[in-house]
Design an enzyme around this catalytic site. Structure first.
Site, PDB file in Angstrom:
ATOM      1  N   SER A  26      40.845  44.800  69.087  1.00 35.41           N
ATOM      2  CA  SER A  26      41.662  43.748  69.637  1.00 35.41           C
ATOM      3  C   SER A  26      41.798  44.279  71.117  1.00 35.41           C
ATOM      4  CB  SER A  26      42.830  43.470  68.804  1.00 35.41           C
ATOM      5  OG  SER A  26      43.772  42.578  69.773  1.00 35.41           O
ATOM      6  N   HIS A  31      37.792  41.544  69.164  1.00 36.17           N
ATOM      7  CA  HIS A  31      38.467  40.638  68.888  1.00 36.17           C
ATOM      8  C   HIS A  31      39.301  40.312  69.951  1.00 36.17           C
ATOM      9  CE1 HIS A  31      41.253  38.518  65.760  1.00 36.17           C
ATOM     10  NE2 HIS A  31      42.256  39.036  66.512  1.00 36.17           N
ATOM     11  N   ASP A  33      42.245  37.894  71.589  1.00 35.99           N
ATOM     12  CA  ASP A  33      43.513  36.995  70.922  1.00 35.99           C
ATOM     13  C   ASP A  33      43.876  36.318  72.180  1.00 35.99           C
ATOM     14  OD1 ASP A  33      44.362  38.192  68.344  1.00 35.99           O
ATOM     15  OD2 ASP A  33      44.800  40.183  69.462  1.00 35.99           O
ATOM     16  N   MET A  91      46.844  33.637  73.349  1.00 31.30           N
ATOM     17  CA  MET A  91      48.440  33.223  73.011  1.00 31.30           C
ATOM     18  C   MET A  91      48.688  32.372  73.895  1.00 31.30           C
ATOM     19  SD  MET A  91      49.792  36.886  71.966  1.00 31.30           S
ATOM     20  CE  MET A  91      48.795  38.021  70.590  1.00 31.30           C
ATOM     21  N   GLY A 145      51.560  37.498  67.781  1.00 28.27           N
ATOM     22  CA  GLY A 145      52.266  37.309  68.860  1.00 28.27           C
ATOM     23  C   GLY A 145      52.100  38.565  69.739  1.00 28.27           C
ATOM     24  N   GLY A 166      50.921  46.283  67.872  1.00 30.57           N
ATOM     25  CA  GLY A 166      51.711  47.457  67.676  1.00 30.57           C
ATOM     26  C   GLY A 166      52.947  47.177  66.620  1.00 30.57           C
ATOM     27  N   ASP A 190      44.518  41.222  60.063  1.00 29.78           N
ATOM     28  CA  ASP A 190      44.692  41.559  61.627  1.00 29.78           C
ATOM     29  C   ASP A 190      46.191  41.899  61.603  1.00 29.78           C
ATOM     30  OD1 ASP A 190      45.150  41.392  64.283  1.00 29.78           O
ATOM     31  OD2 ASP A 190      44.566  39.343  64.454  1.00 29.78           O
ATOM     32  N   GLY A 191      46.601  43.318  62.092  1.00 26.35           N
ATOM     33  CA  GLY A 191      47.887  43.548  62.378  1.00 26.35           C
ATOM     34  C   GLY A 191      48.365  44.652  61.696  1.00 26.35           C
ATOM     35  N   GLY A 192      48.603  45.985  62.474  1.00 34.14           N
ATOM     36  CA  GLY A 192      49.002  47.012  61.999  1.00 34.14           C
ATOM     37  C   GLY A 192      48.068  47.963  61.127  1.00 34.14           C
ATOM     38  N   GLY A 207      44.188  46.881  67.166  1.00 35.14           N
ATOM     39  CA  GLY A 207      44.332  46.743  68.452  1.00 35.14           C
ATOM     40  C   GLY A 207      44.830  48.245  69.054  1.00 35.14           C
TER      41      GLY A 207
HETATM   42  C1  DX5 Z   1      48.898  39.781  66.794  1.00 37.56           C
HETATM   43  C2  DX5 Z   1      47.165  39.893  67.360  1.00 37.56           C
HETATM   44  C3  DX5 Z   1      46.542  41.212  66.561  1.00 37.56           C
HETATM   45  C4  DX5 Z   1      46.910  42.520  67.627  1.00 37.56           C
HETATM   46  C5  DX5 Z   1      46.756  43.703  66.628  1.00 37.56           C
HETATM   47  O1  DX5 Z   1      49.083  38.437  67.079  1.00 37.56           O
HETATM   48  O2  DX5 Z   1      46.497  38.723  66.487  1.00 37.56           O
HETATM   49  O3  DX5 Z   1      45.150  40.876  67.037  1.00 37.56           O
HETATM   50  O4  DX5 Z   1      46.392  42.654  68.758  1.00 37.56           O
HETATM   51  O5  DX5 Z   1      47.460  44.330  67.010  1.00 37.56           O
HETATM   52  P1  DX5 Z   1      47.625  45.919  66.332  1.00 37.56           P
HETATM   53  O6  DX5 Z   1      46.369  46.492  65.661  1.00 37.56           O
HETATM   54  O7  DX5 Z   1      48.116  46.730  67.321  1.00 37.56           O
HETATM   55  O8  DX5 Z   1      48.717  45.475  65.289  1.00 37.56           O
HETATM   56 ZN    ZN Z   2      44.415  38.549  66.398  1.00 34.98          ZN
END
Ligand code: DX5
Ligand code: ZN
Length: 235
Positions: free
Chosen positions: A9, A34, A36, A38, A143, A146, A180-182, A202
Site C-alpha cells: 500500500s 494498492h 488508498d 481517502m 483511514g 500502521g 487490508d490492515g495490519g 503498507g
Molecule cells: C487503511 C488502508 C490500508 C493501509 C494498510 O485505511 O486501507 O491499505 O495502508 O496499512 P498497514 O499495512 O500499515 O496496516
Molecule cells: Zn487500503
C-alpha cells in the site's frame, strides 16, 4: 491451488519520491500496487486522487488496486479508470446504490471490489457477490496505516472463504479475497489459512528499507500455509 498475491500500500511510501517507491516495490517482487484514496469525509484522512494515480501509472506495469474510501463513489470512477486503475474497490456504506456502482465500475472495464469494514457484516454481499471480482476485507478501521490487525477478522475470513468457494463453483468465475490492515510476516500465514488470497501491506513493506526482504519473508511464510487445512478449518 490458490494464488497468493502481495499488494504493497502506497499509503506508507515516501510521498516525495512516489515514482521511485513504486519502482522499488516492483523490483522487490510486489504483485499489485494498492492505492488508498481517502477524502476526509468517509474516513478521517486525506490522501491522493486520480491525478497522482495517472502520474505514477507509467512507473510500473503491475496492476493498480484502487481502494476508494470516499463518498460519493460514482463521480470518481471514470477518472480512476482513465488514470489506469485495474481494480476499483469501494465501501457499501459510501454508495447510495451499491448494485449501480458495481455496474458503473464494470462498464469501464475495470475489475470490481467491495470493501467491508470490521463491523460490516458479510450479509452485504447477499445480492451482489456474483457480480464482484474482489471482496476486500478490512482488518483495521479504514483511514490510517500502521494499525494493529483486528483478530476477529480471521473468523470473518473463514466464513467468507466458504461463500466465495461456493460462488466460484457456481459461476466458474474467479473471485479473490483481499485483506487490508495490519498484515505482516508474523501474521500472514494465519490470515492465508483463514482464506485470504491477496495481502495488502503498507507499513510492513514501505516501513522497512529492504522491501525485497520484506516481501520475501512474507512469501516464505505463505509457503508454509497448508491450504487444505485452511479450507477444512473454514468449512
Ligand atoms: C487503511 C488502508 C490500508 C493501509 C494498510 O485505511 O486501507 O491499505 O495502508 O496499512 P498497514 O499495512 O500499515 O496496516
Ligand atoms: Zn487500503
Amino acid at each position: 491451488m490458490r494464488e497468493f498475491l502481495i499488494a504493497p500500500s502506497l499509503l506508507s511510501a515516501d510521498f516525495a519520491r512516489l515514482a521511485d517507491e513504486i519502482r522499488d516495490v516492483t523490483a522487490a517482487g510486489a504483485d499489485w500496487i494498492h492505492f488508498d484514496v481517502m477524502d476526509n469525509h468517509y474516513v478521517p484522512n486525506l490522501t491522493v486522487g486520480p491525478l497522482v494515480c495517472s502520474a505514477i501509472r507509467p512507473h510500473t506495469s503491475l496492476p493498480f488496486d484502487v481502494h476508494l474510501m470516499t463518498t460519493p463513489v460514482d463521480p470518481l470512477v471514470a477518472e480512476f479508470a482513465e488514470a489506469g486503475a485495474n481494480v476499483i474497490s469501494f465501501h457499501p456504506e459510501a454508495s447510495q446504490h451499491v448494485h449501480r456502482t458495481i455496474e458503473l465500475i464494470r462498464s469501464h472495464d475495470v475489475r470490481v471490489g467491495l470493501a467491508l469494514n470490521p463491523a460490516t457484516p458479510l450479509s452485504v454481499l447477499d445480492h451482489v457477490l456474483e457480480m464482484l471480482d474482489v471482496v476486500l476485507v478490512m482488518s483495521v478501521n479504514p483511514g490510517f496505516g500502521g494499525q494493529a490487525f483486528i483478530p476477529h477478522t480471521l473468523d470473518k475470513l473463514r466464513r467468507l472463504r466458504v461463500r466465495v468457494d461456493a460462488t466460484m463453483q457456481r459461476t466458474g468465475r474467479p473471485l479473490q479475497i483481499e485483506v487490508d490492515g495490519g498484515v505482516k510476516a508474523s501474521n500472514i500465514a494465519g490470515i492465508a489459512a483463514a482464506g485470504a488470497d491477496v495481502f495488502v501491506a503498507g507499513s510492513a513493506v514501505f516501513g522497512v528499507s529492504d522491501r525485497a526482504q520484506a516481501i520475501r519473508s512474507m512469501r516464505g511464510e505463505l509457503a508454509t500455509v497448508d491450504e487444505g487445512l485452511g479450507f477444512a478449518a473454514a468449512k
